[in-house]
Motif scaffolding. Structure first.
Motif, mmCIF file in Angstrom:
data_model
loop_
_atom_site.group_PDB
_atom_site.id
_atom_site.type_symbol
_atom_site.label_atom_id
_atom_site.label_comp_id
_atom_site.label_asym_id
_atom_site.label_seq_id
_atom_site.Cartn_x
_atom_site.Cartn_y
_atom_site.Cartn_z
ATOM 1 N N TYR A 1 40.314 36.285 37.248
ATOM 2 C CA TYR A 1 39.180 37.061 36.755
ATOM 3 C C TYR A 1 38.353 37.622 37.918
ATOM 4 C CZ TYR A 1 34.737 38.267 34.641
ATOM 5 O OH TYR A 1 33.598 38.933 34.289
ATOM 6 N N LEU A 2 38.103 36.797 38.932
ATOM 7 C CA LEU A 2 37.306 37.248 40.079
ATOM 8 C C LEU A 2 38.035 38.345 40.852
ATOM 9 C CD1 LEU A 2 35.830 33.856 41.346
ATOM 10 C CD2 LEU A 2 34.669 35.637 40.023
ATOM 11 N N ALA B 1 36.413 41.851 41.616
ATOM 12 C CA ALA B 1 36.330 42.374 42.989
ATOM 13 C C ALA B 1 36.917 43.776 43.071
ATOM 14 C CB ALA B 1 37.050 41.439 43.959
ATOM 15 N N ARG B 2 37.899 44.035 42.249
ATOM 16 C CA ARG B 2 38.509 45.368 42.222
ATOM 17 C C ARG B 2 37.459 46.432 41.924
ATOM 18 N NH1 ARG B 2 41.521 48.052 37.728
ATOM 19 N NH2 ARG B 2 42.734 49.681 38.721
ATOM 20 N N GLY B 3 36.525 46.121 41.029
ATOM 21 C CA GLY B 3 35.472 47.068 40.667
ATOM 22 C C GLY B 3 34.501 47.351 41.795
ATOM 23 N N ALA B 4 34.372 46.433 42.724
ATOM 24 C CA ALA B 4 33.444 46.606 43.844
ATOM 25 C C ALA B 4 34.162 46.953 45.139
ATOM 26 C CB ALA B 4 32.634 45.328 44.039
ATOM 27 N N ALA B 5 35.464 47.161 45.084
ATOM 28 C CA ALA B 5 36.262 47.352 46.301
ATOM 29 C C ALA B 5 35.792 48.538 47.127
ATOM 30 C CB ALA B 5 37.735 47.496 45.947
ATOM 31 N N LYS B 6 35.519 49.669 46.493
ATOM 32 C CA LYS B 6 35.106 50.859 47.238
ATOM 33 C C LYS B 6 33.816 50.590 48.011
ATOM 34 C CE LYS B 6 33.964 55.770 46.748
ATOM 35 N NZ LYS B 6 33.299 55.766 48.002
ATOM 36 N N SER C 1 27.633 40.841 45.148
ATOM 37 C CA SER C 1 28.975 41.142 45.657
ATOM 38 C C SER C 1 29.444 40.068 46.626
ATOM 39 C CB SER C 1 28.999 42.508 46.345
ATOM 40 O OG SER C 1 28.806 43.535 45.411
ATOM 41 N N LEU C 2 28.547 39.633 47.504
ATOM 42 C CA LEU C 2 28.910 38.579 48.455
ATOM 43 C C LEU C 2 29.208 37.263 47.741
ATOM 44 C CD1 LEU C 2 26.387 39.255 51.354
ATOM 45 C CD2 LEU C 2 28.868 39.632 51.366
ATOM 46 N N LYS C 3 28.440 36.951 46.702
ATOM 47 C CA LYS C 3 28.669 35.728 45.931
ATOM 48 C C LYS C 3 30.039 35.788 45.261
ATOM 49 C CE LYS C 3 27.532 31.982 43.462
ATOM 50 N NZ LYS C 3 28.538 30.966 43.685
ATOM 51 N N LEU C 4 30.379 36.949 44.725
ATOM 52 C CA LEU C 4 31.696 37.147 44.118
ATOM 53 C C LEU C 4 32.797 36.870 45.136
ATOM 54 C CD1 LEU C 4 33.600 38.345 41.821
ATOM 55 C CD2 LEU C 4 33.249 40.521 42.992
ATOM 56 N N LEU C 5 32.668 37.448 46.326
ATOM 57 C CA LEU C 5 33.690 37.249 47.363
ATOM 58 C C LEU C 5 33.727 35.810 47.856
ATOM 59 C CD1 LEU C 5 33.314 40.529 49.437
ATOM 60 C CD2 LEU C 5 35.053 39.958 47.733
ATOM 61 N N CYS C 6 32.566 35.192 47.963
ATOM 62 C CA CYS C 6 32.498 33.798 48.405
ATOM 63 C C CYS C 6 33.188 32.887 47.389
ATOM 64 C CB CYS C 6 31.039 33.387 48.599
ATOM 65 S SG CYS C 6 30.835 31.740 49.300
ATOM 66 N N ASP C 7 32.894 33.097 46.112
ATOM 67 C CA ASP C 7 33.541 32.298 45.070
ATOM 68 C C ASP C 7 35.049 32.527 45.063
ATOM 69 O OD1 ASP C 7 31.081 31.294 44.269
ATOM 70 O OD2 ASP C 7 30.857 32.711 42.608
#
Length: 169
Positions: free
Chosen positions: A126-127, A131-136, A86-92
């Motif tokens: 796309y990211l 991120a929407r899927g991990a927002a909660k 999740s952090l990698k997703l947000l960092c990217d």
């Protein structure tokens, strides 16, 4: 390097950090040239004021480079596999969105080819979807009390749709 557009390359922290540092180095170089040029005519104080917008862009670029470097370090230190993903997703997302926001500077310097710029834009979109899927889970990680999350945007999709209909959107 200017033409590589694969997802693995664009999500590579070394590419992202290199792009941020390139932008900062170019801004530093041009700020120095402008200050030197204007100091001759306007003196130090006048030159500083004349170049203030450029200096602010340089400061912002530097801070973004520092933030990205620390973000990358934090992702690499994270021991929990799911949290690290999740952090990698947000960092990217942070890195590529900031590159996209300043795409003109990267294109003017021919640091990024047009096809790579387009690939960055597609990947940012796309990211955002990912991120929407991990927002909660991401919001829950901040332990924000439910009472503060009662804003309409914090409602689930059905509740939000009902709310927007009620208020006339």
């Amino acid at each position: 390097m200017t033409h590589r557009e694969g997802t693995d390359h664009l999500r590579d922290p070394q590419f992202q950090l290199s792009a941020f540092r390139h932008r900062t180095a170019k801004l530093l170089h041009t700020a120095a040239l402008r200050l030197r040029k204007h100091t001759k005519r306007l003196g130090s104080f006048g030159a500083w004021n004349r170049c203030l917008n450029h200096l602010l862009a340089l400061a912002e670029s530097h801070i973004e480079s520092v933030i990205l470097a620390k973000f990358i370090e934090g992702v690499q230190r994270c021991e929990d596999k799911e949290a690290r993903q999740s952090l990698k997703l947000l960092c990217d997302l942070y890195a590529l969105e900031r590159i996209w926001e300043d795409i003109g500077a990267f294109r003017n310097e021919e640091y990024l080819a047009p096809n790579k710029a387009k690939a960055i834009h597609r990947l940012v979109e796309y990211l955002c979807f990912e991120a929407r899927g991990a927002a909660k889970e991401l919001v829950d990680a901040f332990a924000i009390p439910d009472a503060m999350l009662r804003a309409p945007i914090g409602l689930n999709a059905d509740q939000y749709a009902e709310y927007t209909q009620t208020v006339g959107f």
